[in-house]
Design a protein around this motif. Structure first.
Motif, PDB file in Angstrom:
ATOM      1  N   LEU A   2       0.841  -1.192   0.000  1.00  0.00           N
ATOM      2  CA  LEU A   2       0.000   0.000   0.000  1.00  0.00           C
ATOM      3  C   LEU A   2       0.880   1.249   0.000  1.00  0.00           C
ATOM      4  O   LEU A   2       1.807   1.362   0.811  1.00  0.00           O
ATOM      5  CB  LEU A   2      -0.905   0.015   1.245  1.00  0.00           C
ATOM      6  CG  LEU A   2      -1.831  -1.195   1.436  1.00  0.00           C
ATOM      7  CD1 LEU A   2      -2.572  -1.075   2.752  1.00  0.00           C
ATOM      8  CD2 LEU A   2      -2.822  -1.281   0.276  1.00  0.00           C
ATOM      9  N   ILE A   3       0.583   2.176  -0.912  1.00  0.00           N
ATOM     10  CA  ILE A   3       1.305   3.435  -0.961  1.00  0.00           C
ATOM     11  C   ILE A   3       0.631   4.398   0.014  1.00  0.00           C
ATOM     12  O   ILE A   3      -0.504   4.824  -0.192  1.00  0.00           O
ATOM     13  CB  ILE A   3       1.301   4.027  -2.386  1.00  0.00           C
ATOM     14  CG1 ILE A   3       1.777   2.973  -3.399  1.00  0.00           C
ATOM     15  CG2 ILE A   3       2.171   5.273  -2.441  1.00  0.00           C
ATOM     16  CD1 ILE A   3       3.171   2.461  -3.150  1.00  0.00           C
ATOM     17  N   LEU A   4       1.322   4.747   1.091  1.00  0.00           N
ATOM     18  CA  LEU A   4       0.742   5.604   2.114  1.00  0.00           C
ATOM     19  C   LEU A   4       1.024   7.089   1.877  1.00  0.00           C
ATOM     20  O   LEU A   4       0.214   7.940   2.230  1.00  0.00           O
ATOM     21  CB  LEU A   4       1.278   5.202   3.496  1.00  0.00           C
ATOM     22  CG  LEU A   4       1.001   3.764   3.952  1.00  0.00           C
ATOM     23  CD1 LEU A   4       1.579   3.548   5.339  1.00  0.00           C
ATOM     24  CD2 LEU A   4      -0.491   3.467   3.932  1.00  0.00           C
ATOM     25  N   ASP A   5       2.164   7.369   1.296  1.00  0.00           N
ATOM     26  CA  ASP A   5       2.518   8.777   1.107  1.00  0.00           C
ATOM     27  C   ASP A   5       3.584   8.875   0.010  1.00  0.00           C
ATOM     28  O   ASP A   5       4.318   7.912  -0.236  1.00  0.00           O
ATOM     29  CB  ASP A   5       3.059   9.356   2.425  1.00  0.00           C
ATOM     30  CG  ASP A   5       3.239  10.876   2.345  1.00  0.00           C
ATOM     31  OD1 ASP A   5       2.535  11.495   1.525  1.00  0.00           O
ATOM     32  OD2 ASP A   5       4.072  11.400   3.102  1.00  0.00           O
ATOM     33  N   SER A   6       3.636  10.032  -0.669  1.00  0.00           N
ATOM     34  CA  SER A   6       4.660  10.249  -1.690  1.00  0.00           C
ATOM     35  C   SER A   6       5.000  11.734  -1.717  1.00  0.00           C
ATOM     36  O   SER A   6       4.162  12.584  -1.448  1.00  0.00           O
ATOM     37  CB  SER A   6       4.165   9.791  -3.066  1.00  0.00           C
ATOM     38  OG  SER A   6       3.033  10.555  -3.467  1.00  0.00           O
ATOM     39  N   ARG A   7       6.262  12.013  -2.016  1.00  0.00           N
ATOM     40  CA  ARG A   7       6.690  13.403  -2.087  1.00  0.00           C
ATOM     41  C   ARG A   7       7.898  13.499  -3.018  1.00  0.00           C
ATOM     42  O   ARG A   7       8.633  12.514  -3.197  1.00  0.00           O
ATOM     43  CB  ARG A   7       7.022  13.960  -0.703  1.00  0.00           C
ATOM     44  CG  ARG A   7       8.178  13.280  -0.033  1.00  0.00           C
ATOM     45  CD  ARG A   7       8.473  13.922   1.329  1.00  0.00           C
ATOM     46  NE  ARG A   7       7.343  13.801   2.223  1.00  0.00           N
ATOM     47  CZ  ARG A   7       7.120  12.751   2.998  1.00  0.00           C
ATOM     48  NH1 ARG A   7       7.944  11.712   2.958  1.00  0.00           N
ATOM     49  NH2 ARG A   7       6.083  12.702   3.796  1.00  0.00           N
ATOM     50  N   ARG A   8       8.063  14.662  -3.585  1.00  0.00           N
ATOM     51  CA  ARG A   8       9.202  14.903  -4.463  1.00  0.00           C
ATOM     52  C   ARG A   8      10.252  15.705  -3.709  1.00  0.00           C
ATOM     53  O   ARG A   8       9.944  16.692  -3.035  1.00  0.00           O
ATOM     54  CB  ARG A   8       8.759  15.677  -5.701  1.00  0.00           C
ATOM     55  CG  ARG A   8       9.869  15.898  -6.717  1.00  0.00           C
ATOM     56  CD  ARG A   8       9.303  16.396  -8.018  1.00  0.00           C
ATOM     57  NE  ARG A   8      10.388  16.547  -9.017  1.00  0.00           N
ATOM     58  CZ  ARG A   8      10.174  16.707 -10.308  1.00  0.00           C
ATOM     59  NH1 ARG A   8       8.924  16.749 -10.768  1.00  0.00           N
ATOM     60  NH2 ARG A   8      11.181  16.851 -11.142  1.00  0.00           N
ATOM     61  N   ARG A   9      11.492  15.242  -3.815  1.00  0.00           N
ATOM     62  CA  ARG A   9      12.599  15.927  -3.157  1.00  0.00           C
ATOM     63  C   ARG A   9      13.632  16.252  -4.248  1.00  0.00           C
ATOM     64  O   ARG A   9      14.487  15.426  -4.565  1.00  0.00           O
ATOM     65  CB  ARG A   9      13.210  15.073  -2.056  1.00  0.00           C
ATOM     66  CG  ARG A   9      12.282  14.822  -0.884  1.00  0.00           C
ATOM     67  CD  ARG A   9      12.981  14.008   0.194  1.00  0.00           C
ATOM     68  NE  ARG A   9      12.121  13.794   1.348  1.00  0.00           N
ATOM     69  CZ  ARG A   9      11.986  14.646   2.350  1.00  0.00           C
ATOM     70  NH1 ARG A   9      12.647  15.801   2.321  1.00  0.00           N
ATOM     71  NH2 ARG A   9      11.200  14.368   3.365  1.00  0.00           N
ATOM     72  N   GLY A  10      13.486  17.461  -4.836  1.00  0.00           N
ATOM     73  CA  GLY A  10      14.374  17.847  -5.921  1.00  0.00           C
ATOM     74  C   GLY A  10      14.171  16.942  -7.113  1.00  0.00           C
ATOM     75  O   GLY A  10      13.073  16.850  -7.677  1.00  0.00           O
ATOM     76  N   ARG A  11      15.230  16.234  -7.503  1.00  0.00           N
ATOM     77  CA  ARG A  11      15.142  15.335  -8.651  1.00  0.00           C
ATOM     78  C   ARG A  11      14.774  13.907  -8.237  1.00  0.00           C
ATOM     79  O   ARG A  11      14.742  13.008  -9.070  1.00  0.00           O
ATOM     80  CB  ARG A  11      16.489  15.338  -9.388  1.00  0.00           C
ATOM     81  CG  ARG A  11      16.868  16.708  -9.978  1.00  0.00           C
ATOM     82  CD  ARG A  11      18.244  16.656 -10.624  1.00  0.00           C
ATOM     83  NE  ARG A  11      18.312  15.658 -11.674  1.00  0.00           N
ATOM     84  CZ  ARG A  11      17.906  15.854 -12.943  1.00  0.00           C
ATOM     85  NH1 ARG A  11      17.403  17.041 -13.288  1.00  0.00           N
ATOM     86  NH2 ARG A  11      18.018  14.914 -13.842  1.00  0.00           N
ATOM     87  N   PHE A  42      12.281  11.056  -5.829  1.00  0.00           N
ATOM     88  CA  PHE A  42      10.927  10.833  -5.310  1.00  0.00           C
ATOM     89  C   PHE A  42      11.016   9.925  -4.078  1.00  0.00           C
ATOM     90  O   PHE A  42      11.776   8.956  -4.056  1.00  0.00           O
ATOM     91  CB  PHE A  42      10.037  10.179  -6.376  1.00  0.00           C
ATOM     92  CG  PHE A  42       9.782  11.045  -7.563  1.00  0.00           C
ATOM     93  CD1 PHE A  42       8.748  11.966  -7.541  1.00  0.00           C
ATOM     94  CD2 PHE A  42      10.584  10.959  -8.693  1.00  0.00           C
ATOM     95  CE1 PHE A  42       8.511  12.784  -8.629  1.00  0.00           C
ATOM     96  CE2 PHE A  42      10.363  11.769  -9.785  1.00  0.00           C
ATOM     97  CZ  PHE A  42       9.316  12.690  -9.761  1.00  0.00           C
ATOM     98  N   GLU A  43      10.270  10.281  -3.059  1.00  0.00           N
ATOM     99  CA  GLU A  43      10.241   9.495  -1.811  1.00  0.00           C
ATOM    100  C   GLU A  43       8.830   9.015  -1.574  1.00  0.00           C
ATOM    101  O   GLU A  43       7.874   9.794  -1.638  1.00  0.00           O
ATOM    102  CB  GLU A  43      10.703  10.357  -0.637  1.00  0.00           C
ATOM    103  CG  GLU A  43      10.699   9.618   0.701  1.00  0.00           C
ATOM    104  CD  GLU A  43      11.143  10.527   1.834  1.00  0.00           C
ATOM    105  OE1 GLU A  43      10.248  10.973   2.580  1.00  0.00           O
ATOM    106  OE2 GLU A  43      12.349  10.801   1.940  1.00  0.00           O
ATOM    107  N   ILE A  44       8.654   7.730  -1.320  1.00  0.00           N
ATOM    108  CA  ILE A  44       7.324   7.179  -1.053  1.00  0.00           C
ATOM    109  C   ILE A  44       7.369   6.362   0.234  1.00  0.00           C
ATOM    110  O   ILE A  44       8.407   5.807   0.612  1.00  0.00           O
ATOM    111  CB  ILE A  44       6.819   6.298  -2.214  1.00  0.00           C
ATOM    112  CG1 ILE A  44       7.765   5.123  -2.461  1.00  0.00           C
ATOM    113  CG2 ILE A  44       6.646   7.118  -3.481  1.00  0.00           C
ATOM    114  CD1 ILE A  44       7.259   4.184  -3.534  1.00  0.00           C
ATOM    115  N   THR A  45       6.239   6.324   0.914  1.00  0.00           N
ATOM    116  CA  THR A  45       6.076   5.511   2.125  1.00  0.00           C
ATOM    117  C   THR A  45       5.140   4.369   1.789  1.00  0.00           C
ATOM    118  O   THR A  45       4.008   4.579   1.320  1.00  0.00           O
ATOM    119  CB  THR A  45       5.489   6.342   3.279  1.00  0.00           C
ATOM    120  OG1 THR A  45       6.356   7.463   3.525  1.00  0.00           O
ATOM    121  CG2 THR A  45       5.364   5.513   4.541  1.00  0.00           C
ATOM    122  N   VAL A  46       5.628   3.142   2.019  1.00  0.00           N
ATOM    123  CA  VAL A  46       4.886   1.949   1.614  1.00  0.00           C
ATOM    124  C   VAL A  46       4.655   1.056   2.839  1.00  0.00           C
ATOM    125  O   VAL A  46       5.516   0.950   3.716  1.00  0.00           O
ATOM    126  CB  VAL A  46       5.664   1.154   0.546  1.00  0.00           C
ATOM    127  CG1 VAL A  46       4.829  -0.003   0.011  1.00  0.00           C
ATOM    128  CG2 VAL A  46       6.084   2.066  -0.579  1.00  0.00           C
TER     129      VAL A  46
END
Length: 283
Positions: free
Chosen positions: A17-26, A28-32
């Motif tokens: 399950l993808i709980l969260d996602s964010r872009r950090r410059g170039r 991508f960070e996701i919480t699974v």
């Protein structure tokens, strides 16, 4: 971002399950997250209880697919103590024999019956004085074999219940087991084994087997108030042909022994493991 999602599913599977996602410059960070697999025992309270108590594998396997009541009632013998003959209270040191004797004497006194209590424990310092004092309070007849060695000979128990409190015995000492066997024959009595719960299963079975060979026919488990794991008791009741009768569930003289029934065993097996789960979740 699509590549990040694909990598998460590749690593953790399609159920991730993808709980969260964010872009950090170039980047991508996701919480699974992934639901943990639930062990079979955790989904089955009965299996979980058998595991928690350390019930021997052969018994746990046989019981796993049975209902608790069916498993316990079919595996053990249940009955009542025999007071038609003198009842000899035997067991290893520290098992709670004197406390068991006093609890039984108290029951008779409260029922309007005056029992006879015979102290045969000359090994433990103060045992005779302690038992004599309690018998005075109960107004029970007290006989000390130190003062009257013939008192333990065959007695007509039908006139009044007779309880004989023995010293702690080493089950692996052949001479002591011979003494127990001879005493039972001499007084024409029945032998009840007092055995504390919470022992290692193998030790418990071996101790009970030796006392059974020396004449014990019934089992009184004790220390059920402080023993959380009952695998030793279950192993003993399943391996040694002793009748489960009553149990000591308190260290107070005023608290009576409790009758041992299939429901009694099942309730304690399930309750202890449930309590353990509650503590674990709180932690």
């Amino acid at each position: 971002m699509r590549e990040a999602f694909a990598e998460a599913h590749r690593l953790l599977g399609p159920d991730a399950l993808i709980l969260d996602s964010r872009r950090r410059g170039r980047e991508f960070e996701i919480t699974v997250a992934l639901d943990p697999e639930v062990p079979q025992d955790a989904a089955n309270p009965w299996r979980q209880a058998l595991s928690f108590h350390g019930v021997p594998a052969e018994i746990a396997t046989a019981w796993a697919d049975q209902s608790p009541d069916e498993a316990v009632s079919g595996a053990f013998a249940f009955g009542k103590l025999d007071f038609d003959r003198p009842l000899i209270i035997a067991g290893p040191p520290g098992a709670g024999k004197t406390m068991t004797t006093v609890k039984l004497a108290t029951r008779f006194t409260l029922s309007g019956i005056r029992p006879t209590v015979i102290n045969a424990d000359q090994n433990r310092a103060g045992a005779s004085a302690q038992l004599a004092a309690l018998c005075r309070i109960l107004r029970a007849e007290f006989i000390d074999t130190a003062a009257n060695t013939k008192a333990i000979r065959r007695r007509p128990a039908a006139l009044r219940p007779t309880l004989i409190d023995l010293p702690g015995m080493d089950p692996f000492d052949n001479a002591e087991m011979d003494t127990l066997r001879s005493m039972a024959e001499e007084v024409g009595g029945t032998v009840a084994l007092v055995l504390p719960a919470g022992l290692d299963a193998t030790d418990s079975v071996e101790i009970a087997s030796r006392f059974h060979e020396a004449g014990a026919t019934s089992l009184i488990p004790t220390r059920l108030d402080i023993s959380r794991r009952l695998g030793g008791l279950v192993a003993t009741a399943g391996a040694v042909p002793l009748t489960l009768t009553e149990a000591g569930t308190s260290g107070r003289v005023s608290d009576a022994l409790e009758p041992v029934t299939p429901a009694f065993i099942v309730e304690r097996l399930l309750a202890a493991s449930t309590a353990s789960d509650a503590v674990a979740h709180a932690a």
